[in-house]
Design an enzyme around this catalytic site. Structure first.
Site, mmCIF file in Angstrom:
data_model
loop_
_atom_site.group_PDB
_atom_site.id
_atom_site.type_symbol
_atom_site.label_atom_id
_atom_site.label_comp_id
_atom_site.label_asym_id
_atom_site.label_seq_id
_atom_site.Cartn_x
_atom_site.Cartn_y
_atom_site.Cartn_z
ATOM 1 N N SER A 137 41.132 16.188 21.142
ATOM 2 C CA SER A 137 40.830 14.844 21.690
ATOM 3 C C SER A 137 40.332 14.763 23.295
ATOM 4 O O SER A 137 39.704 14.023 23.630
ATOM 5 C CB SER A 137 42.103 14.042 21.537
ATOM 6 O OG SER A 137 42.480 14.051 20.150
ATOM 7 N N GLU A 191 55.027 16.657 26.395
ATOM 8 C CA GLU A 191 54.165 16.411 27.474
ATOM 9 C C GLU A 191 55.227 16.447 28.841
ATOM 10 O O GLU A 191 54.603 16.965 29.769
ATOM 11 C CB GLU A 191 53.848 14.783 27.456
ATOM 12 C CG GLU A 191 52.827 14.550 26.411
ATOM 13 C CD GLU A 191 53.363 14.557 24.990
ATOM 14 O OE1 GLU A 191 54.398 14.595 24.612
ATOM 15 O OE2 GLU A 191 52.594 14.852 23.962
ATOM 16 N N GLN A 224 49.022 4.472 20.796
ATOM 17 C CA GLN A 224 47.874 5.272 21.435
ATOM 18 C C GLN A 224 47.116 5.009 22.719
ATOM 19 O O GLN A 224 46.423 5.768 23.387
ATOM 20 C CB GLN A 224 47.093 6.060 20.460
ATOM 21 C CG GLN A 224 47.635 5.951 19.095
ATOM 22 C CD GLN A 224 48.562 7.222 18.759
ATOM 23 O OE1 GLN A 224 48.220 8.666 19.208
ATOM 24 N NE2 GLN A 224 50.052 6.937 18.468
ATOM 25 N N ARG A 257 37.824 7.232 25.062
ATOM 26 C CA ARG A 257 37.614 7.662 24.150
ATOM 27 C C ARG A 257 35.961 7.255 23.441
ATOM 28 O O ARG A 257 35.385 8.253 23.007
ATOM 29 C CB ARG A 257 38.559 7.352 22.745
ATOM 30 C CG ARG A 257 38.242 7.803 21.432
ATOM 31 C CD ARG A 257 39.212 7.423 20.490
ATOM 32 N NE ARG A 257 38.707 7.862 19.154
ATOM 33 C CZ ARG A 257 38.241 6.805 18.316
ATOM 34 N NH1 ARG A 257 37.674 5.902 18.726
ATOM 35 N NH2 ARG A 257 37.984 7.406 17.100
HETATM 36 C C1 LIG Z 1 53.989 11.924 22.559
HETATM 37 C C2 LIG Z 1 52.751 12.328 21.378
HETATM 38 N N1 LIG Z 1 51.922 13.495 21.725
HETATM 39 C C3 LIG Z 1 50.768 13.806 21.021
HETATM 40 C C4 LIG Z 1 50.439 12.849 20.053
HETATM 41 C C5 LIG Z 1 49.110 12.924 19.265
HETATM 42 N N2 LIG Z 1 49.393 13.626 17.746
HETATM 43 C C6 LIG Z 1 49.432 12.681 16.793
HETATM 44 S S1 LIG Z 1 49.709 13.680 15.410
HETATM 45 C C7 LIG Z 1 49.920 15.256 16.275
HETATM 46 C C8 LIG Z 1 50.300 16.226 15.281
HETATM 47 C C9 LIG Z 1 51.500 16.170 14.764
HETATM 48 O O1 LIG Z 1 52.039 17.062 13.912
HETATM 49 P P1 LIG Z 1 53.299 17.105 13.024
HETATM 50 O O2 LIG Z 1 54.174 16.653 13.798
HETATM 51 O O3 LIG Z 1 53.377 18.513 12.404
HETATM 52 O O4 LIG Z 1 52.722 16.141 12.055
HETATM 53 P P2 LIG Z 1 52.011 16.140 10.575
HETATM 54 O O5 LIG Z 1 50.841 15.442 10.833
HETATM 55 O O6 LIG Z 1 51.649 17.628 10.250
HETATM 56 O O7 LIG Z 1 52.858 15.926 9.327
HETATM 57 C C10 LIG Z 1 49.638 14.767 17.514
HETATM 58 C C11 LIG Z 1 49.679 16.070 18.465
HETATM 59 C C12 LIG Z 1 51.387 11.781 19.762
HETATM 60 N N3 LIG Z 1 51.112 10.755 18.714
HETATM 61 N N4 LIG Z 1 52.265 11.342 20.317
#
Ligand SMILES: Cc1ncc(C[n+]2csc(CCOP(=O)(O)OP(=O)(O)O)c2C)c(N)n1
Ligand SMILES: [Mg+2]
Lengths: 284, 320
Positions: free
Chosen positions: B43, B64, B127, B173
């Site tokens: 992203s 973060e 977001q 974005r």
């Molecule tokens: C604090 C934060 N950092 C980054 C993101 C961006 N983000 C959205 S979903 C995701 C991955 C999540 O992975 P997981 O917890 O394994 O969920 P899954 O989709 O695999 O169920 C990220 C990094 C976010 N939403 N919030």
């Protein structure tokens, strides 16, 4: 509060696994249809959680009343991995919190079905999430409020396996164990992938069980797509009163749809319209 | 995105894309540059750097505050760490780490927040960074950059790396119109006059520069010549340009894709109040979260438009 004495039996519930299986199938279809219609969203992150939410809401585990979303004695479900909103919305609509027709407004201007759950706009949403790592702390707050108010509700929090890389999750885990909250249940959707990689590239998921145990939690490990195992774990967790319980649910990201299952880069992407018909056929 | 169309601007890349390209190019020239990301490199576009320089790319996971702390340690050892995530998570989740690990020790950390503003669209408010510029400006000694288009974003990335000290770069974005040619230079703290005019000034940054140009074209149709300043550096502010605008045009409209409180508008208003009070208008997000929708719909719904700039400018010119 006019709804103090609402019935605990208001929700539709079935112990029939075939019915639940059929419902899970329909919920996957709803998720796919609404995200493809929206043109964005997280269907693969939703698919790994389908059986867990199906059993929780429709297997008679969660105590809730869609007519009285703020009923003080309701159990709480918090979707900490807020990007899986589509499955939560499909479940809440099925439960009767709002008309199913609204599902097609997902992510559209004016719709309360935002890209990530918003508790101010949608009944049944217990916490506004979407910034990962925060739901377990909020869940602990609910659990402590139950103690203060002398209520016996349960608090369920669903976390992603990538999400629990956030330090706040472990701050909450420590505090919950210290508070010995017997009404807090974490469910880790252990689908092995996060946004840009396998979880194993960042941390060793095999160690998660040990970590939770070391933090003072009781750990249950299950196949998160086996409705029977899901039910048994949710009941065991609910009945454990001595402290917090985590259910590590081994799942498959995108479960049910081959192209999702085989390629984690579908994370955060909706299926294009021209692939929908074929995919729905595959889901059955 | 319906921006810049009235002055014939062509659609270009997203500022995050240009940042990602520039960062990869800079990586080839400067081995001290390293990247710390938090599972969003596809992203933020730091993945392009990461693919070419895997040894200088650290994905610390969805964490973060850890990310910023790691960047702080790298900077203390003479590296030039680019700490990247969504602007919302970077600034809001790791603010104390930024405060203690970057701003207070004045370390050479390059904070980069992508997906800033409401133009990210469908993902919704969780977001969207709408408060990031205010947060970054509140940190003593931190430079805050908000480029308008792809060329400015490339130049801003270079300026940020060349500068010795903590910086925050805000990128978006969606694809945005091209305002500049590829030779544009971003000098930190020096506004770019995108359009000359003597009747009123529009000070903008980010994608609102294109909206400002549309507005200026429309105002010209009514006989009002608007000066347009691209205030790509919110901090340190180009106070000389602001004072000159106030003195020479008598009124200023500030347009930004950010909350009303604490953003470019506040910073400019403070300078105006001190140096040369004049009438002002503000086109920004007025004390509210947005919602889901397309980026374009949201800009319209929340009044981040050329229409609103024209309204404010005409009100000011008419003495209202
Ligand atoms: C604090 C934060 N950092 C980054 C993101 C961006 N983000 C959205 S979903 C995701 C991955 C999540 O992975 P997981 O917890 O394994 O969920 P899954 O989709 O695999 O169920 C990220 C990094 C976010 N939403 N919030
Ligand atoms: Mg996962």
């Amino acid at each position: 509060m006019g709804d103090q004495h609402a019935s605990a039996q208001a929700q539709p519930a079935t112990a029939n696994l075939d019915e639940l299986r059929d419902l899970a199938r329909r919920l996957r279809r709803e998720v796919l249809i609404m995200t493809t219609e929206a043109g964005s969203g997280h269907p693969s992150s939703s698919f790994s959680a389908v059986e867990i939410l199906t059993q929780l809401y429709f297997g008679g585990i969660l105590r809730y009343n869609p007519q009285q979303p703020h009923w003080p004695d309701r159990d709480r479900f918090i979707l900490s991995k807020g990007h899986a909103a589509p499955i939560l919305y499909a479940v809440l609509a099925e439960a009767g919190y709002f008309p199913k027709d609204e599902l097609k407004t997902l992510r559209k201007l004016g719709s309360p079905l935002e890209g990530h759950p918003n508790m101010r706009r949608l009944p049944g949403v217990e916490a506004s999430t979407g910034s990962l790592g925060q739901g377990l702390s909020i869940g602990l707050g609910h659990a402590l409020a139950a103690r203060l108010d002398g209520r016996d509700y349960q608090v369920y929090v669903m976390l992603g396996d990538g999400e629990i890389e956030e330090g706040q999750v472990w701050e909450a885990a420590m505090a919950a164990a210290n508070q010995k909250v017997g009404n807090l249940i974490a469910i880790v959707d252990n689908n092995r992938y996060q946004q840009t990689s396998a979880v194993s590239k960042v941390t060793d998921p095999a160690l998660y069980d040990d970590k939770w145990a070391a933090f003072g939690w009781k750990v249950l490990e299950i196949d998160g797509h086996d409705l029977e195992q899901v039910r048994d774990a949710l009941i065991a967790a609910r009945d454990e009163k001595s402290g917090p319980v985590v259910i590590i649910a081994h799942t498959i990201k995108g479960k049910g749809l081959k192209i999702f299952e085989e390629d984690y880069t579908w994370h955060g992407r909706a299926l294009p319209k021209d692939k929908l018909a074929e995919a729905l056929e595959e889901l059955g | 995105m319906n921006l810049g169309t009235e002055v014939g601007l062509k659609m270009g890349k997203a500022t995050r894309d240009a940042f990602g390209e520039a960062l990869r190019d800079i990586g080839r020239e400067n081995p001290a540059v390293v990247v710390v990301d938090g599972d969003v490199s596809n992203s933020t576009r730091t993945e392009w750097f990461g693919k070419e320089f895997p040894d200088r790319f650290f994905d610390v996971g969805i964490a973060e505050s850890n990310l910023v702390g790691v960047a702080s340690g790298l900077a203390a050892n003479g590296k030039i760490p680019v700490a990247a995530s969504f602007a919302a998570f970077l600034l809001c989740n790791a603010y104390d780490q930024i405060r203690m690990g970057v701003a207070y020790p004045h370390l050479n950390v390059k904070l980069v927040g992508s997906h800033a503003g409401i133009s990210i669209g469908e993902d919704g408010p969780s977001q969207m960074a709408i408060e990031d510029v205010a947060l970054a400006c509140a940190l003593p000694g931190v430079v805050v950059l908000v480029p308008a288009d792809e060329h400015a974003a490339r130049a801003a990335t270079r300026a940020m790396i060349a500068y010795d000290g903590p910086t925050y770069l805000r990128v978006g974005r969606p694809n945005v119109p091209v305002v500049y040619d590829e030779n544009v230079q971003i000098e930190i703290g020096k506004a770019i006059t995108v359009r000359e005019g003597g009747d009123v000034t529009i000070i903008a940054n980010g994608l609102m520069v294109a909206a400002a140009l549309d507005a200026a074209a429309r105002l010209a149709g009514q006989g009002i010549e608007a000066r347009v300043l691209d205030m790509h550096t919110v901090k340190p502010l180009d106070e000389a340009a602001v004072a000159a605008a106030a003195r020479e045009t008598g009124g200023i409209v500030v347009a930004e894709e950010h909350l009303h409180h604490g953003g470019l508008g506040s910073v400019v208003a403070m300078a105006v109040a001190r140096l040369h009070p004049c009438r002002m208008g503000f086109v920004d997000l007025d004390d509210t979260y947005a919602q889901s929708g397309t980026g374009e719909e949201l800009l319209r719904e929340y009044g981040l438009t050329a229409d609103r700039i024209v309204e404010e400018a005409t009100r000011i010119v008419r003495g209202g």
